[in-house]
Design an enzyme around this catalytic site. Sequence first.
Site, PDB file in Angstrom:
ATOM      1  N   ASN A   1     -45.757  18.261  -5.428  1.00 24.18           N
ATOM      2  CA  ASN A   1     -46.700  19.364  -5.653  1.00 24.18           C
ATOM      3  C   ASN A   1     -45.993  20.649  -5.241  1.00 24.18           C
ATOM      4  OD1 ASN A   1     -48.749  21.227  -5.612  1.00 24.18           O
ATOM      5  ND2 ASN A   1     -49.953  20.230  -4.004  1.00 24.18           N
TER       6      ASN A   1
ATOM      7  N   GLU B   1     -56.221  22.415  -0.006  1.00 22.45           N
ATOM      8  CA  GLU B   1     -56.185  23.878  -0.095  1.00 22.45           C
ATOM      9  C   GLU B   1     -57.274  24.376  -1.045  1.00 22.45           C
ATOM     10  OE1 GLU B   1     -51.990  23.969  -0.956  1.00 22.45           O
ATOM     11  OE2 GLU B   1     -51.671  23.168   1.061  1.00 22.45           O
TER      12      GLU B   1
ATOM     13  N   GLU C   1     -54.394  12.887   2.208  1.00 25.23           N
ATOM     14  CA  GLU C   1     -53.640  13.969   2.828  1.00 25.23           C
ATOM     15  C   GLU C   1     -54.437  14.508   4.014  1.00 25.23           C
ATOM     16  OE1 GLU C   1     -50.698  15.715  -0.304  1.00 25.23           O
ATOM     17  OE2 GLU C   1     -52.517  16.893  -0.290  1.00 25.23           O
TER      18      GLU C   1
ATOM     19  N   GLY D   1     -47.988  20.687   5.683  1.00 24.46           N
ATOM     20  CA  GLY D   1     -47.164  21.866   5.942  1.00 24.46           C
ATOM     21  C   GLY D   1     -46.974  22.176   7.418  1.00 24.46           C
TER      22      GLY D   1
HETATM   23  P1  13P Z   1     -46.335  19.159   2.751  1.00 23.23           P
HETATM   24  O1  13P Z   1     -45.476  18.017   2.248  1.00 23.23           O
HETATM   25  O2  13P Z   1     -45.663  20.488   2.642  1.00 23.23           O
HETATM   26  O3  13P Z   1     -46.912  18.880   4.099  1.00 23.23           O
HETATM   27  O4  13P Z   1     -47.581  19.256   1.713  1.00 23.23           O
HETATM   28  C1  13P Z   1     -48.308  18.133   1.416  1.00 23.23           C
HETATM   29  C2  13P Z   1     -49.227  18.469   0.302  1.00 23.23           C
HETATM   30  O5  13P Z   1     -50.177  19.206   0.482  1.00 23.23           O
HETATM   31  C3  13P Z   1     -48.952  17.900  -1.019  1.00 23.23           C
HETATM   32  O6  13P Z   1     -50.015  18.077  -1.891  1.00 23.23           O
END
Ligand code: 13P
Length: 250
Positions: A9, A96, A166, A172
């Site tokens: 993503n 998000e 997730e 992140g």
């Molecule tokens: P990160 O791998 O940057 O933690 O993001 C995960 C994510 O939200 C993938 O959709």
Amino acid sequence: MRNSFIAGNWKMHKTPAESKALAAELVKGLSGCRHRLLVAPSFTALEAVASVVKGTNILLGAQNMAAEEEGAHTGETSVLMLKAIGVEAVILGHSERRHVYGETDDMINKKVKLALKHGLEVILCVGETLDEREAGNAETVVKNQTEAGLAGVSEAELAKVTIAYEPVWAIGTGKTATPEDADQIHKVTRAKISSLYSPAAAEKIIIQYGGSVKPDNAAQLMGMENIDGALVGGASLKAELFLPIAEYDK
Ligand code: 13P
């Protein structure tokens, strides 16, 4: 045995030219990869990336779409527009979208049904916040989001759905759920699918983990019984990080 599904993503990163260049590196580096693969560039880069991944083993995904087919929806993108440029899958209900842009379970469910109606695959994201985890509610939140997101989806349509767990606090942040904690949530999610559909559907459904997946933790996560792949954010933006994640078992 479920085949692993590794997706990148790209979120709001990269121009069309930069996206095309990354896609070309991935096509080259992953031509022999045995796992299912997908990249989800930003809307403005979809067409450029489509020209690179078409006919390869990398699927093209969008990061969101409107809940309506067309009409007065300024700033939105329709499933019909996505299909017309070769998009094959769509990520829906990303945390998000839920937490920054206020998407509700109802909106997400509407999008899931619309995408499936038009033959797109869906990656339905679920996951608890840190507060919800600390209050002991992680399993309940994920089960409820799964049920609400899939309301009205038939067992035949479910074959085109992947669930991505997730945990919001792991996205992140560099914090990863331990493989055991993640596997536990995947296990209860699979059990939920069994009760909503059937044991056979639960056995088949792919459940990805997402949240700070990196080359050095990918194999351990994917080695867990109920973790069938990854939805990768930050580490999907560089070929040298995404390639070893996609080939975690090599
Ligand atoms: P990160 O791998 O940057 O933690 O993001 C995960 C994510 O939200 C993938 O959709």
